[in-house]
Design an enzyme around this catalytic site. Structure first.
Site, PDB file in Angstrom:
ATOM      1  N   GLY A   1       0.798  -1.218   0.000  1.00  0.00           N
ATOM      2  CA  GLY A   1       0.000   0.000   0.000  1.00  0.00           C
ATOM      3  C   GLY A   1       0.830   1.267   0.000  1.00  0.00           C
ATOM      4  O   GLY A   1       0.298   2.353  -0.207  1.00  0.00           O
TER       5      GLY A   1
ATOM      6  N   GLU B   1      15.933   1.163 -10.153  1.00  0.00           N
ATOM      7  CA  GLU B   1      16.612   1.074  -8.856  1.00  0.00           C
ATOM      8  C   GLU B   1      18.103   1.393  -9.006  1.00  0.00           C
ATOM      9  O   GLU B   1      18.700   2.083  -8.169  1.00  0.00           O
ATOM     10  CB  GLU B   1      16.429  -0.330  -8.285  1.00  0.00           C
ATOM     11  CG  GLU B   1      16.942  -0.499  -6.875  1.00  0.00           C
ATOM     12  CD  GLU B   1      16.645  -1.887  -6.341  1.00  0.00           C
ATOM     13  OE1 GLU B   1      16.860  -2.097  -5.139  1.00  0.00           O
ATOM     14  OE2 GLU B   1      16.196  -2.762  -7.117  1.00  0.00           O
TER      15      GLU B   1
END
Length: 471
Positions: A27, A61
């Site tokens: 979330g 990343e």
């Protein structure tokens, strides 16, 4: 897979490890959380594999890691697993842009390549070792000022790194306050990564005097050596057997600090049969503690020279390695009275505001009586509140949690929050791991000695009683 094994190996080495695929809460904004994690870390290990370039998430990343490296002291450490660096370098698209942009930085950062899966274990061990070195990792806290330490640790380091020596045990001995524990800690920090497992057990004498103290120390030794993989011990005999089994199976570095009885040594080492290359260090005030019971070497800690003493004293007193002009003569007199003892130099150095009073008292103290030298730090405390607080803590609260101690002492009207800060500022007290109040044993003995002098022959007339024999 490889990254799973690497992750577990880094955790077993005691490192705080973040992995993006299972440590970001559901979330949350993944990119934001990942960026926060990267910026909060000292080092990123980038594992390049054959499938790396096919992952858009991995490429994003990588850019985040290298952007962080550009703007902070973050280190990027590339690992090439089952792939050659040239294969990665020749990829196209966004990966090519990212790699070409930072290729020189990545190469300069150092890299490791592994193509043989049968060598995975050794490869992972090498990565863990290099990571610890890059982090300049220190396990144990050491004093801010380390005057004279390098020369005193040098021979111990050589002994720790020499695999050919017959004696597995080194006894570091010297008088209280001379720096034995500091030397052992620094040697431990510099060498623990060379061993399969390691353990530093502090204040053995003090802990062994407590209820079930030796048993708790045995649990700590086993937990450190087995890296948490152990059951609870229920008696000292069982502990000795299990410790012996553990240290027979791997190269270990074990430091036992402030040992004063042979049975403490026996309980914490079992039968003294060690795995080849293991090293055991004891710190003690007793040169002949082991006698002829075990093959061992001895190392005497010498006091500091006058020049070393002056530097250490000045750093504590003035924040520089020499006295300020207005205090040159007073500093020299105080330094000579400390006779090269680091603890005394530290404690008196923090008493800069009351030196005239301290000097007048020192003139009456025999040079060899370090307890009386330390007592001057008590005599020059600001008021009776601080003096009473110091004596209460020395007699009753060493090893207790600071917050709980404050609650008790507040009811005594001693203003402990301010007072504890004052005692810490004078180097009479420290707050260590677990928020516990600790005090050098010589300073604690000095405090108890002050109480004993209130009534040498009749304990009932003293202001404080702490031993069962006093009742």
């Amino acid at each position: 897979g490889f990254t799973d094994h690497l992750y577990e190996a880094l955790k077993r080495a005691g490192l705080s490890v973040f992995r993006d695929d299972d440590e970001i809460e559901r979330g949350k904004n993944l990119k934001c959380e990942l960026d926060k994690a990267i910026r909060g870390s000292q080092i990123s290990i980038i594992v390049f594999s054959k499938d790396y370039a096919s992952s858009e998430w991995c490429l994003d990343e990588l850019v985040m890691i290298l952007d962080c490296k550009d703007t902070s002291r973050h280190t990027a450490f590339p690992v090439f697993y089952d792939v050659e660096p040239s294969e990665v370098r020749n990829q196209k698209g966004s990966f090519e842009d990212a790699f070409s942009r930072y290729e020189e930085q990545l190469i300069n950062a150092g890299s490791h390549t592994e193509t043989g899966k049968g060598l995975m274990k050794k490869f992972i061990q090498k990565i863990v070792s290099v990571t610890e070195q890059k982090l300049n990792r220190r396990v144990l806290s050491v004093p801010q000022y380390q005057i004279g330490i390098t020369s005193r640790v040098r021979n111990i380091n050589l002994w720790l790194q020499d695999k050919s020596v017959d004696a597995n045990i080194l006894v570091i001995y010297g008088m209280g306050g001379i720096g034995k524990t500091t030397i052992a800690k620094i040697a431990y920090n510099l060498n623990f990564h060379r061993f399969d497992s390691s353990s530093f057990i502090a204040n053995v004498k003090q802990h062994s005097e407590q209820c079930n103290g030796i048993l708790e120390l045995q649990n700590q030794v086993l937990s450190n050596i087995l890296k948490g993989e152990k059951g609870r011990l229920y008696n000292v005999h069982e502990g000795s057997i299990k410790i012996n089994q553990a240290i027979c199976s791997k190269r270990v570095l074990l430091v036992l600090d402030d040992v004063d009885k042979l049975d403490q040594f026996d309980a914490l080492l079992g039968t003294r049969v060690f795995y080849p290359g293991s090293k055991i260090i004891l710190t003690t005030r007793k040169k002949a503690l082991l006698g002829a019971h075990a093959a061992h070497e001895v190392h005497r800690v010498k006091s500091l020279s006058f020049d070393e003493s002056s530097k250490l004293f000045s750093l504590h007193a003035f924040g520089q390695d020499h006295p300020i002009d207005a205090y040159v003569k007073q500093s020299e007199r105080l330094v000579r009275h400390c006779e090269g003892l680091p603890l005394a130099l530290q404690v008196l150095g923090k008493s800069v505001g009351v030196w005239e009073d301290a000097l007048s008292k020192l003139e009456e103290v025999p040079h060899t009586d370090i307890q009386k030298v330390l007592e001057i730090s008590y005599d020059t405390l600001q008021d009776d509140y601080d003096k009473n607080l110091f004596l209460h803590i020395a007699c009753f609260f060493i090893g207790e949690k600071k917050d709980e101690t404050v609650k008790v002492l507040e009811k005594c009207g001693l203003h402990p929050t301010v007072g504890i800060d004052s005692l810490i500022g004078r180097c009479l007290l420290t707050v260590e791991q677990g928020n516990k109040l600790m005090m050098h044993q010589l300073i604690q003995e000095m405090g108890k000695g002050i109480v004993r002098k209130e009534s040498p022959k009749e304990p009932g007339r003293r202001s404080r009683l702490w031993h069962k024999d006093s009742f």
